[in-house]
Write an enzyme that holds these catalytic residues in place. Structure first.
Site: not given
Length: 459
Positions: A159, A234, A268, A361
């Site tokens: 997906k 992750e 990331c 982040e």
């Protein structure tokens, strides 16, 4: 792929805001039908001889190699990546399939000495694996999960993110043309709360691999807990770039922009916290400014472009929220005006280590530069985050490099470099950056169950 959809989704070019394509969005019934096809295909695939399975995966790698420029141009169009980056990403997809193919015949078990007989272990495929890929590196990260899962004998349901389904759809077509059996590798574009949730909760899915935000990763982990379904996650990062006074400052400053501007900071592993020893702090900032301003921002299709747009208007607004009007901006680069989701390279200093830009982040081209006193202080600051994915440290002292590498709680560190990811080495995070490891020599094992068999010899 057969589809019976409830809705459609427009895919936009983030550099121009033009509609590239309209893609059907998979419903729960679409997911259920895909799982049923995958179960049937996987039962046959698991029985294919290892050499033949490897040969088919090598053919997939060759098919990708024959369409590198097409895949790269799709990545430019749907993700806004500069063409140079996108060509690397397409090549990485090819290499991931080739590397996984090479592992098929090396997926060996053990013979363990025991009394009274012989003990062996074997690695058996899980069944159907769901890979939920992100929008920031849509093609490579899709292959991080799909290639080793297929090599280990599983079927894969991929997906892609709603904003970047085009490379995934083309990848599946190429693999089918290369000879992969029908139903073995299917792409299910659609919304996360619909198609993604249906995959995660489906009893026919044996494992979920997810790359994305920590918040969504926690939801997926909780949903899988009810069936004790394994996950590889992750997730987010807030990686430090630690510069000691004994480092080659010119080299460290010249390399720093790429560590938080590559992919427009939508990484990331982005080193968005630059920690600099106080004695060289001012000098480092002097060197950093021209390095940041020299980055070329513009048309992603231009080979000279180094930074493109953000993925969406919503992401641009998120990034802006970390740079309020009173933010201590010391460096600001240029960005095109007009259409497109552009945001300039931005460096904040001096700033408190507690402001949101220093602890959360950002996923955009923004970095905070913070001073530290000594080695212990650098480690303290580096670990003052819920994340632990990656990071860099710059020093000429080998002993310091090893000490700090051991002390920083992160899964992937680089010394005098910002390189975090290689398909032949493990990748994954500590703390809230995720669970499990992807890539590297053990990638296939993560998609298997280990079976132990004892054979009595009658002793």
């Amino acid at each position: 792929m057969e589809t019976h959809t409830l809705s459609e989704h427009h895919v936009l070019n983030p550099a121009t805001e033009e509609i590239l394509a309209t893609v059907p969005a998979s419903s729960e019934s679409d997911v259920d039908a895909a799982v049923r096809r995958a179960v049937t295909a996987q039962e046959s695939w698991a029985g294919v001889a290892p050499g033949d399975r490897a040969r088919l995966l090598h053919r997939c790698a060759a098919a990708i190699d024959g369409h590198l420029e097409e895949l790269a141009r799709l990545e430019v169009a749907e993700a806004g990546h500069p063409i140079g980056n996108a060509r690397w990403e397409a090549g990485n997809a090819r290499d991931l399939f080739a590397y996984a193919a090479g592992g098929v015949e090396r997926l060996t078990g053990l013979q363990i000495p025991v009394a009274g007989g012989v003990n062996i272990t074997m690695h058996e495929p899980l069944g159907v694996v769901a890979v939920i890929a992100p929008w920031n590196f849509p093609l490579p990260i899709a292959c991080w999960g799909a290639a080793p899962a297929l090599a280990a004998g599983n079927a894969v349901l991929l997906k892609p993110a709603e904003t970047t389904p085009l490379t995934a759809l083309r990848l599946a077509e190429l693999c089918l043309e290369a000879g992969l059996p029908e139903g073995l590798f299917q792409v299910l574009p659609g919304a996360g709360p619909v198609a993604g949730a249906a995959l995660v909760g489906h009893p026919g899915v044996a494992k979920v691999v997810f790359t994305g935000s920590t918040a969504v990763g926690k939801q997926i982990m909780a949903a899988c807990a009810d069936r004790v379904k394994p996950v590889t996650l992750e997730l987010g990062g807030k990686s430090p770039n630690i510069v000691f006074a004994d480092a080659d400052l010119d080299q460290a400053a010249a390399a720093a922009p790429a560590s938080f501007l590559d992919n427009t900071g939508q990484d990331c592993c982005a080193r968005s916290r630059i920690l600099v020893q106080r004695g060289v702090y001012d000098r480092f900032l002097e060197l950093l400014e021209p390095a940041v301003k020299s980055w070329r921002v513009g048309d992603p299709g231009d080979p000279d472009t180094q930074m493109g747009p953000l993925i969406s208007a919503a992401q641009r607004e998120r990034v802006r929220s970390y740079v309020p009007d009173d933010a201590p901006v010391v460096v600001r680069g240029d960005a095109p005006g007009g259409k497109g989701f552009w945001y300039p390279a931005t460096v904040l200093a001096p700033a408190s280590p507690d402001v949101p830009a220093a602890v959360e982040e950002i996923f955009g081209p923004v970095a905070v530069v913070l001073p530290f006193e000594d080695e212990a202080d650098a480690v303290r600051l580096a670990n003052a985050t819920a994340y632990g994915l990656s990071g860099s440290l710059w020093t000429r002292d080998v002993g310091r490099a090893l000490r700090v590498s051991r002390a920083v709680a992160a899964g992937n560190l680089s010394v005098n470099s910002h390189s975090s990811v290689r398909y032949w080495t493990p990748f994954g995070g500590y703390k809230q950056s995720g669970l499990g490891r992807e890539l590297g020599p053990d990638a296939l094992v993560a998609f298997t169950e280990t079976k132990n068999v004892f054979i009595s010899t009658g002793d």
